[in-house]
Design an enzyme around this catalytic site. Structure first.
Site, PDB file in Angstrom:
ATOM      1  N   ASP A   1       0.828  -1.207   0.000  1.00  0.00           N
ATOM      2  CA  ASP A   1       0.000   0.000   0.000  1.00  0.00           C
ATOM      3  C   ASP A   1       0.861   1.255   0.000  1.00  0.00           C
ATOM      4  OD1 ASP A   1      -2.512  -1.178   0.002  1.00  0.00           O
ATOM      5  OD2 ASP A   1      -2.626  -1.298   2.176  1.00  0.00           O
ATOM      6  N   LEU A   2       1.836   1.277   0.893  1.00  0.00           N
ATOM      7  CA  LEU A   2       2.623   2.496   1.081  1.00  0.00           C
ATOM      8  C   LEU A   2       3.477   2.807  -0.142  1.00  0.00           C
ATOM      9  CD1 LEU A   2       3.691   1.899   4.786  1.00  0.00           C
ATOM     10  CD2 LEU A   2       1.778   3.273   3.948  1.00  0.00           C
TER      11      LEU A   2
END
Length: 416
Positions: free
Chosen positions: A188-189
């Site tokens: 995600d990051l």
């Protein structure tokens, strides 16, 4: 962008956003982390970010712990960390009125970010091919598990999907043991960071040409890009990367070593750093010991295991993490392996502004700051994450000119 309004909802953020992206309007149609974090980065740098949520099905991270306060005033600090500095609008994109309002917002926007599965926005009639007719300069960013093209593009995906299919999961853990996921949502990051880079590149192009484009970000792609040398090790030598624990594939010494009160990272593998280390710990002659006097010799796994590692463990075991950093940290790559409470208390982290105060539920909660430091930027206070639909009046009246009666009718019909 100033938003002035009289109405029941909050008129706008507590403080005007400042920064290099001041004046840029972003529509944030995202949830969970990848999309919200990307949009938050832009908001932190001054963009006016309007977070759009379905009034009947808002971002479910609003319920994620840790929670601040109790009862009806309970607020998620997790949600707040990725949605600060945004305006909140509730809008049902499935309704005809919701679609029309959204298109009107698109005409005012520079950037749109969504993280649905590819095709979902098209089903709403709000995909890029629809919206580019409303605003030809629109930069449309789509973050998804597997991207907008390719045979797996329609598959659902989470962070773990990216870690699993991007190769990173198979490389993490210890030799001879099952693979272990990376201990944070790296898929995600990293996707959020790549999306922010792509958006800014596309925005520059749109400003130059007047034509927007799609920024297509895949979590799988993002994770694969983080696997360092694994791809070329396979394509050149047919070596399949596997779990290495705290070791590097070939660089030694470069890993975790025990000390008196925990562990440190030491990476003094070059001849220069090795000689400095030997001198610092009172045995300068080890730098010229013919068994370990070159970097190539120290890279050898057997030499490292039998000679170098025991030597380092003997040296480091006499001292605490703080003592080791104080005596060697300025001269060689040696760092304490810190728990998160130690990181938050680190004066260097404090000096870098990496822990900031953000209002959550009437309290200031310390959370992650922005890693991007610009010399021309001035520090600004952080506004809290919006409650659901908090800025409906500010945005729909201030940007689109809807009157009180129209706003009331939209509330009555469940559109907002």
């Amino acid at each position: 962008m100033p938003l002035n309004v009289d109405g029941n909802e909050t008129a706008g953020p507590a403080s005007p956003r400042t920064g290099p992206l001041t004046g840029i309007v972003v529509l944030d149609v995202t949830r969970v982390v990848a999309g919200p974090f990307c949009a938050m980065i832009l908001a932190d740098m001054g963009a006016t970010v309007i977070k759009i949520e379905n009034p009947k099905d808002p971002d479910y991270t609003r319920t994620f712990p840790p929670m601040v306060n109790e009862g009806e005033s309970q607020t998620s600090a997790f949600y707040a960390q990725y949605n600060r500095n945004k305006l909140g609008v509730s809008l049902d994109l499935r309704s005809a009125d919701g679609k029309e309002i959204f298109k009107r917002l698109v005409r005012k926007a520079d950037i749109l970010i969504e993280n649905f599965r590819p095709g979902v926005m098209d089903k709403f009639g709000l995909g890029y091919d629809d919206l580019k007719h409303e605003n030809p300069r629109l930069v449309y960013a789509g973050i998804s598990g597997f991207g907008r093209t390719g045979p797996n593009s329609r598959r659902p995906g989470y962070d773990n999907s990216g870690q699993a299919t991007g190769g990173l999961w198979s490389m993490n853990g210890y030799p001879g043991q099952p693979p272990v996921r990376v201990g944070t949502i790296i898929g995600d990051l990293s996707a959020a960071l790549y999306a922010a880079i792509g958006i800014l590149a596309a925005l520059r192009e749109a400003e130059r040409t007047g034509i927007g484009q799609v920024v297509d970000i895949s979590q799988q792609d993002a994770v694969l890009s983080l696997t360092e040398s694994a791809v070329v090790r396979y394509t050149v030598d047919k070596e399949i990367a596997g779990p290495l624990g705290n070791d590097h594939p070939f660089v030694r010494p470069y890993g975790q070593f025990p000390c008196a009160d925990g562990y440190v990272f030491f990476g003094g593998y070059t001849d220069k750093f090795w000689a400095i280390t030997c001198a610092l710990f009172g045995e300068p002659g080890m730098a010229t010991d013919p068994r370990i006097d070159t970097m190539e010799k120290r890279f050898d796994p057997e030499v490292s295991e039998k000679i170098v590692n025991p030597l380092l463990e003997r040296w480091f075991g006499r001292y605490t993490k703080a003592q080791l950093e104080a005596m060697a940290g300025d001269d060689v790559p040696l760092s304490a392996i810190k728990s998160i409470d130690e990181v938050i208390a680190d004066p260097h982290i404090e000096a870098r502004g990496m822990i900031v105060d953000v209002p959550v539920g009437g309290r200031d909660i310390r959370m992650l700051g922005l890693p991007i430091k610009l010399s021309g930027a001035t520090a600004a206070a952080h506004d809290p994450a919006p409650s659901l639909g908090e800025h409906n009046a500010a945005v729909l009246q201030g940007m689109l000119g809807l009157d009180d009666a129209a706003l009331a009718a939209l509330r009555e019909d469940g559109v907002i």
